[in-house]
Design an enzyme around this catalytic site. Structure first.
Site, PDB file in Angstrom:
ATOM      1  N   ASP A   1      -3.928  -1.117  -7.756  1.00 39.63           N
ATOM      2  CA  ASP A   1      -4.553  -1.733  -6.580  1.00 39.63           C
ATOM      3  C   ASP A   1      -5.901  -2.371  -6.922  1.00 39.63           C
ATOM      4  O   ASP A   1      -6.957  -1.737  -6.845  1.00 39.63           O
ATOM      5  CB  ASP A   1      -4.717  -0.669  -5.489  1.00 39.63           C
ATOM      6  CG  ASP A   1      -5.140  -1.256  -4.156  1.00 39.63           C
ATOM      7  OD1 ASP A   1      -5.503  -2.445  -4.112  1.00 39.63           O
ATOM      8  OD2 ASP A   1      -5.110  -0.517  -3.147  1.00 39.63           O
TER       9      ASP A   1
ATOM     10  N   ARG B   1       0.849  -1.194   0.000  1.00 40.19           N
ATOM     11  CA  ARG B   1       0.000   0.000   0.000  1.00 40.19           C
ATOM     12  C   ARG B   1       0.880   1.237   0.000  1.00 40.19           C
ATOM     13  O   ARG B   1       1.093   1.890   1.032  1.00 40.19           O
ATOM     14  CB  ARG B   1      -0.932  -0.033   1.202  1.00 40.19           C
ATOM     15  CG  ARG B   1      -2.059  -1.027   1.004  1.00 40.19           C
ATOM     16  CD  ARG B   1      -3.202  -0.801   1.962  1.00 40.19           C
ATOM     17  NE  ARG B   1      -4.420  -1.406   1.450  1.00 40.19           N
ATOM     18  CZ  ARG B   1      -5.570  -1.397   2.089  1.00 40.19           C
ATOM     19  NH1 ARG B   1      -5.676  -0.807   3.260  1.00 40.19           N
ATOM     20  NH2 ARG B   1      -6.638  -1.962   1.567  1.00 40.19           N
TER      21      ARG B   1
ATOM     22  N   GLN C   1      -0.936   2.653  -6.271  1.00 44.38           N
ATOM     23  CA  GLN C   1      -2.380   2.911  -6.193  1.00 44.38           C
ATOM     24  C   GLN C   1      -3.105   2.613  -7.502  1.00 44.38           C
ATOM     25  O   GLN C   1      -4.217   2.094  -7.497  1.00 44.38           O
ATOM     26  CB  GLN C   1      -2.626   4.357  -5.770  1.00 44.38           C
ATOM     27  CG  GLN C   1      -2.361   4.600  -4.288  1.00 44.38           C
ATOM     28  CD  GLN C   1      -2.609   6.032  -3.873  1.00 44.38           C
ATOM     29  OE1 GLN C   1      -2.820   6.912  -4.707  1.00 44.38           O
ATOM     30  NE2 GLN C   1      -2.576   6.286  -2.575  1.00 44.38           N
TER      31      GLN C   1
ATOM     32  N   TYR D   1      -3.936  -2.605   6.881  1.00 43.37           N
ATOM     33  CA  TYR D   1      -5.031  -3.562   6.998  1.00 43.37           C
ATOM     34  C   TYR D   1      -5.398  -3.758   8.475  1.00 43.37           C
ATOM     35  O   TYR D   1      -4.634  -3.398   9.376  1.00 43.37           O
ATOM     36  CB  TYR D   1      -4.628  -4.917   6.391  1.00 43.37           C
ATOM     37  CG  TYR D   1      -4.387  -4.878   4.907  1.00 43.37           C
ATOM     38  CD1 TYR D   1      -5.442  -4.936   4.005  1.00 43.37           C
ATOM     39  CD2 TYR D   1      -3.098  -4.779   4.398  1.00 43.37           C
ATOM     40  CE1 TYR D   1      -5.225  -4.895   2.630  1.00 43.37           C
ATOM     41  CE2 TYR D   1      -2.862  -4.734   3.021  1.00 43.37           C
ATOM     42  CZ  TYR D   1      -3.938  -4.797   2.155  1.00 43.37           C
ATOM     43  OH  TYR D   1      -3.714  -4.754   0.809  1.00 43.37           O
TER      44      TYR D   1
ATOM     45  N   SER E   1      -8.664  -2.427  -4.080  1.00 41.84           N
ATOM     46  CA  SER E   1      -9.409  -1.182  -3.873  1.00 41.84           C
ATOM     47  C   SER E   1     -10.426  -0.945  -4.981  1.00 41.84           C
ATOM     48  O   SER E   1     -11.573  -0.578  -4.712  1.00 41.84           O
ATOM     49  CB  SER E   1      -8.439   0.004  -3.794  1.00 41.84           C
ATOM     50  OG  SER E   1      -7.675  -0.065  -2.607  1.00 41.84           O
TER      51      SER E   1
END
Length: 362
Positions: free
Chosen positions: A130, A122, A127, A228, A133
């Site tokens: 990901d 992360r 990003q 997490y 997500s």
């Protein structure tokens, strides 16, 4: 390099890894694309559409695997197709290595490069890759829509000449990506939203979306370095249980999203809590594939417990397969762009890059 992908088992997975839009982008980057016939036809992407982009379409999925240097999927291939993968081929997808360890170990012994994208660190640079997500965003949205469709009352407050209908009260359990999207969606539709999470950082995020964060006395922040949720202590469980028991007496709809990576989903909603909920309430359990956040959750079933409907689905994204495929395909393209040496037209597995190092299963 030749990049290939074959159809998933459509009985449980409707998403695809290569959309026409992304196929064009790969080709511009220097890849050749190879797919099996009718690869995207169930989503309205015809073979002709792919062929117009110079994608090679083969009748035999096994031939796609044999011809490809790089294979991208959503789930692990079945045993027959896995056995066709040869040394130095690369396999990329979301393979749940905690559950599929034996199958993945077999591939690694054959000197196949296996990248599992749920292991992405992360960090800011990752990003755009990901997949958890992007898919969780859609899942959180769809869980609210599905639960509202099953709820037999109005959601927003309505003032009429015959009287006022109060707004529905929603509780989101777990304020990760899916939970935050669920909060935002429920608020947009006029609900009063509460949320709970074991990560203290979630409080500000929940409140920024207009939700009310349920805070425990002596709150302990249970967050890993990767962002997490960690498993909670027995003391915290007891405090959480008391708070939820009281809260659920006034809740109409619960959206469950709480997961601990690589482990069975924590059972948060107990039997006595469900019995305290108003008749006609809905519990939509997004954690169902990992066991569920309630004691009664069953995959692909609606369980009626004293007038409370508990809904668990194996793959809610099958209800949004086009949107989910578009996002997944872009995530994977961004990952491969980071892995691809454009000058030499080959993959460069640089283990000093933490994105590559952490996703490559060794």
């Amino acid at each position: 390099m030749k990049l290939g992908s074959v159809s998933e088992n459509l009985s449980f997975e409707k998403r695809i890894s290569v959309t026409p839009e992304i196929a064009k982008t790969y080709i511009n980057l220097g890849f050749q694309i190879c797919l099996n016939s009718n690869y995207g036809s169930h989503l309205g992407f015809s073979d002709r559409e792919y062929k117009e982009l110079n994608v090679e379409i083969l009748n035999d999925p096994n031939e796609v695997i044999r011809k490809s240097d790089l294979i991208i999927q959503l789930n692990l291939l079945d045993d027959e197709k896995s056995n066709l993968i040869k040394e130095n081929q690369t396999l990329i997808g979301v393979f749940n290595p905690y559950i599929n360890k034996k199958k993945i170990d077999h591939l690694i012994k054959k000197k196949i490069n296996v990248f599992s994208l749920e292991l992405l660190p992360r960090i800011t640079r990752a990003q755009s890759m990901d997949v958890l997500s992007s898919q969780a965003n859609l899942a959180g949205y769809k869980a609210v829509v599905e639960s509202f469709a099953k709820f037999e009352k109005a959601i927003p407050m309505m003032m009429t000449a015959a009287g006022t209908i109060p707004a529905a009260k929603i509780l989101v359990v777990g304020a990760g990506v899916a939970g935050l999207q669920a909060i935002a969606t429920a608020k947009r539709m006029g609900a009063i939203v509460f949320a709970t999470d074991v990560r203290m950082e979630s409080k500000e995020q929940v409140e920024s979306l207009g939700g009310k964060f349920l805070t425990l006395e002596g709150f302990e922040n249970l967050e890993t370095e990767g962002g997490y949720a960690k498993e909670i202590s027995e003391n915290f469980k007891k405090k959480q249980e008391v708070l939820l028991t009281e809260t659920l007496k006034k809740i109409d709809i619960v959206i469950c999203t709480a997961l601990v990576p690589g482990k069975k989903a924590p059972v948060i909603i107990k039997d006595h809590m469900i019995n305290n909920m108003p008749s006609g309430s809905i519990i939509y359990d997004l954690a169902a594939p990992q066991g569920g956040n309630t004691v009664h959750t069953e995959i692909d079933k609606i369980i009626d417990k004293n007038g409370i409907k508990i809904i668990g689905e194996k793959n809610i994204l099958n209800k949004l397969p086009i949107s989910a495929s578009n996002l997944y395909a872009k995530n994977v393209f961004n990952f491969i762009s980071n892995l691809y040496d454009k000058d030499n037209k080959k993959l460069k597995i640089n283990l000093e890059d933490e994105i590559i190092n952490q996703t490559l299963i060794k």
